[in-house]
Design a protein around this motif. Structure first.
Motif, PDB file in Angstrom:
ATOM      1  N   ASN A   1       0.853  -1.265  -0.153  1.00  0.00           N
ATOM      2  CA  ASN A   1       0.043  -0.128  -0.046  1.00  0.00           C
ATOM      3  C   ASN A   1       0.779   1.175  -0.102  1.00  0.00           C
ATOM      4  N   ILE A   2       1.889   1.343  -0.901  1.00  0.00           N
ATOM      5  CA  ILE A   2       2.516   2.453  -1.087  1.00  0.00           C
ATOM      6  C   ILE A   2       2.407   3.041  -2.641  1.00  0.00           C
ATOM      7  N   PRO A   3       2.758   4.498  -2.616  1.00  0.00           N
ATOM      8  CA  PRO A   3       2.710   4.961  -3.975  1.00  0.00           C
ATOM      9  C   PRO A   3       3.775   4.135  -5.049  1.00  0.00           C
ATOM     10  N   PRO A   4       3.454   4.140  -6.145  1.00  0.00           N
ATOM     11  CA  PRO A   4       4.483   3.557  -7.068  1.00  0.00           C
ATOM     12  C   PRO A   4       5.854   4.195  -7.155  1.00  0.00           C
ATOM     13  N   ASP A   5       5.836   5.450  -7.115  1.00  0.00           N
ATOM     14  CA  ASP A   5       7.192   6.085  -7.160  1.00  0.00           C
ATOM     15  C   ASP A   5       7.984   5.964  -6.124  1.00  0.00           C
ATOM     16  N   LYS A   6       7.531   5.200  -5.143  1.00  0.00           N
ATOM     17  CA  LYS A   6       8.518   4.857  -3.923  1.00  0.00           C
ATOM     18  C   LYS A   6       9.054   3.298  -4.308  1.00  0.00           C
ATOM     19  N   VAL A   7       8.845   2.813  -5.334  1.00  0.00           N
ATOM     20  CA  VAL A   7       9.484   1.659  -5.783  1.00  0.00           C
ATOM     21  C   VAL A   7      10.325   1.683  -6.762  1.00  0.00           C
ATOM     22  N   LEU A   8      11.618   1.081  -6.765  1.00  0.00           N
ATOM     23  CA  LEU A   8      12.574   1.154  -7.740  1.00  0.00           C
ATOM     24  C   LEU A   8      13.093  -0.516  -7.920  1.00  0.00           C
ATOM     25  N   VAL A   9      13.099  -0.641  -9.277  1.00  0.00           N
ATOM     26  CA  VAL A   9      13.328  -2.016  -9.757  1.00  0.00           C
ATOM     27  C   VAL A   9      14.652  -1.666 -10.458  1.00  0.00           C
ATOM     28  N   ILE A  10      15.332  -2.721 -10.540  1.00  0.00           N
ATOM     29  CA  ILE A  10      16.745  -2.883 -11.138  1.00  0.00           C
ATOM     30  C   ILE A  10      17.169  -4.123 -11.631  1.00  0.00           C
ATOM     31  N   LEU A  11      16.984  -4.169 -13.030  1.00  0.00           N
ATOM     32  CA  LEU A  11      17.370  -5.470 -13.675  1.00  0.00           C
ATOM     33  C   LEU A  11      18.723  -5.413 -14.113  1.00  0.00           C
ATOM     34  N   ARG A  12      19.384  -6.494 -13.627  1.00  0.00           N
ATOM     35  CA  ARG A  12      20.980  -6.525 -13.924  1.00  0.00           C
ATOM     36  C   ARG A  12      21.196  -7.853 -14.871  1.00  0.00           C
ATOM     37  N   GLU A  13      21.310  -7.422 -16.015  1.00  0.00           N
ATOM     38  CA  GLU A  13      21.600  -8.832 -17.043  1.00  0.00           C
ATOM     39  C   GLU A  13      23.122  -9.167 -17.093  1.00  0.00           C
ATOM     40  N   THR A  14      23.114 -10.497 -16.931  1.00  0.00           N
ATOM     41  CA  THR A  14      24.626 -10.964 -17.167  1.00  0.00           C
ATOM     42  C   THR A  14      24.495 -12.084 -18.547  1.00  0.00           C
ATOM     43  N   SER A  15      25.800 -11.876 -19.138  1.00  0.00           N
ATOM     44  CA  SER A  15      25.876 -12.476 -20.413  1.00  0.00           C
ATOM     45  C   SER A  15      25.988 -14.005 -20.156  1.00  0.00           C
ATOM     46  N   VAL A  16      25.666 -15.115 -20.894  1.00  0.00           N
ATOM     47  CA  VAL A  16      25.798 -16.389 -20.424  1.00  0.00           C
ATOM     48  C   VAL A  16      27.476 -16.855 -20.664  1.00  0.00           C
ATOM     49  N   THR A  17      28.459 -16.004 -20.785  1.00  0.00           N
ATOM     50  CA  THR A  17      29.665 -16.367 -20.676  1.00  0.00           C
ATOM     51  C   THR A  17      30.309 -15.842 -19.297  1.00  0.00           C
ATOM     52  N   ASN A  18      29.407 -15.108 -18.693  1.00  0.00           N
ATOM     53  CA  ASN A  18      29.875 -14.852 -17.289  1.00  0.00           C
ATOM     54  C   ASN A  18      29.159 -15.508 -16.083  1.00  0.00           C
ATOM     55  N   TRP A  19      28.380 -16.671 -16.341  1.00  0.00           N
ATOM     56  CA  TRP A  19      27.962 -17.473 -15.293  1.00  0.00           C
ATOM     57  C   TRP A  19      27.893 -18.784 -15.753  1.00  0.00           C
ATOM     58  N   GLY A  20      27.840 -19.735 -14.558  1.00  0.00           N
ATOM     59  CA  GLY A  20      27.431 -21.108 -14.831  1.00  0.00           C
ATOM     60  C   GLY A  20      26.802 -21.791 -13.665  1.00  0.00           C
TER      61      GLY A  20
ATOM     62  N   GLY B   1      26.710 -25.984 -11.604  1.00  0.00           N
ATOM     63  CA  GLY B   1      26.960 -27.345 -11.495  1.00  0.00           C
ATOM     64  C   GLY B   1      28.430 -27.345 -12.056  1.00  0.00           C
ATOM     65  N   GLY B   2      29.381 -26.171 -12.100  1.00  0.00           N
ATOM     66  CA  GLY B   2      30.698 -26.526 -12.608  1.00  0.00           C
ATOM     67  C   GLY B   2      30.723 -26.111 -14.080  1.00  0.00           C
ATOM     68  N   VAL B   3      29.711 -25.980 -14.804  1.00  0.00           N
ATOM     69  CA  VAL B   3      29.617 -25.613 -15.999  1.00  0.00           C
ATOM     70  C   VAL B   3      29.216 -24.356 -16.714  1.00  0.00           C
ATOM     71  N   ALA B   4      29.930 -23.655 -17.500  1.00  0.00           N
ATOM     72  CA  ALA B   4      29.654 -22.292 -18.106  1.00  0.00           C
ATOM     73  C   ALA B   4      28.525 -22.366 -18.883  1.00  0.00           C
ATOM     74  N   ALA B   5      27.705 -21.347 -18.683  1.00  0.00           N
ATOM     75  CA  ALA B   5      26.305 -21.399 -19.374  1.00  0.00           C
ATOM     76  C   ALA B   5      26.494 -21.370 -20.860  1.00  0.00           C
ATOM     77  N   SER B   6      27.643 -20.962 -21.227  1.00  0.00           N
ATOM     78  CA  SER B   6      27.835 -20.977 -22.687  1.00  0.00           C
ATOM     79  C   SER B   6      28.253 -21.975 -23.434  1.00  0.00           C
ATOM     80  N   ASP B   7      28.527 -23.091 -22.344  1.00  0.00           N
ATOM     81  CA  ASP B   7      28.655 -24.397 -23.350  1.00  0.00           C
ATOM     82  C   ASP B   7      27.355 -25.038 -24.046  1.00  0.00           C
ATOM     83  N   PRO B   8      27.765 -25.491 -25.078  1.00  0.00           N
ATOM     84  CA  PRO B   8      26.651 -25.926 -25.819  1.00  0.00           C
ATOM     85  C   PRO B   8      25.599 -27.142 -25.279  1.00  0.00           C
TER      86      PRO B   8
END
Length: 75
Positions: A33-52, A54-61
């Motif tokens: 029950n707060i006004p919308p201007d009090k809500v900040l949303v931040i989307l942080r996108e990561t490339s598949v080359t920068n995460w993995g 189970g020990g596997v890079a997400a860029s692995d086919p």
């Protein structure tokens, strides 16, 4: 002021991101029950080359198959 940080991978289009931000804001406004201007949303996108998983890079086919291993072959 709620700050909503969303860590996600790249690939969502601009319309999807706009809708995501709107729906996160709407849910927070309705829940707290707060006004919308009090809500900040931040989307942080990561490339598949920068995460993995189970020990596997997400860029692995073969990422989907390899990342679901329940034992670690490297040990």
């Amino acid at each position: 002021m709620p700050i909503i940080n969303v860590d996600c991978w790249e690939g969502f289009n601009e319309e999807q991101k706009k809708q995501w931000i709107k729906e996160l804001t709407d849910a927070t406004v309705n829940l707290f029950n707060i006004p919308p201007d009090k809500v900040l949303v931040i989307l942080r996108e990561t490339s598949v080359t920068n995460w993995g998983q189970g020990g596997v890079a997400a860029s692995d086919p073969d990422f989907l198959e390899k990342s679901r291993a329940t034992s670690y072959a490297g040990s």
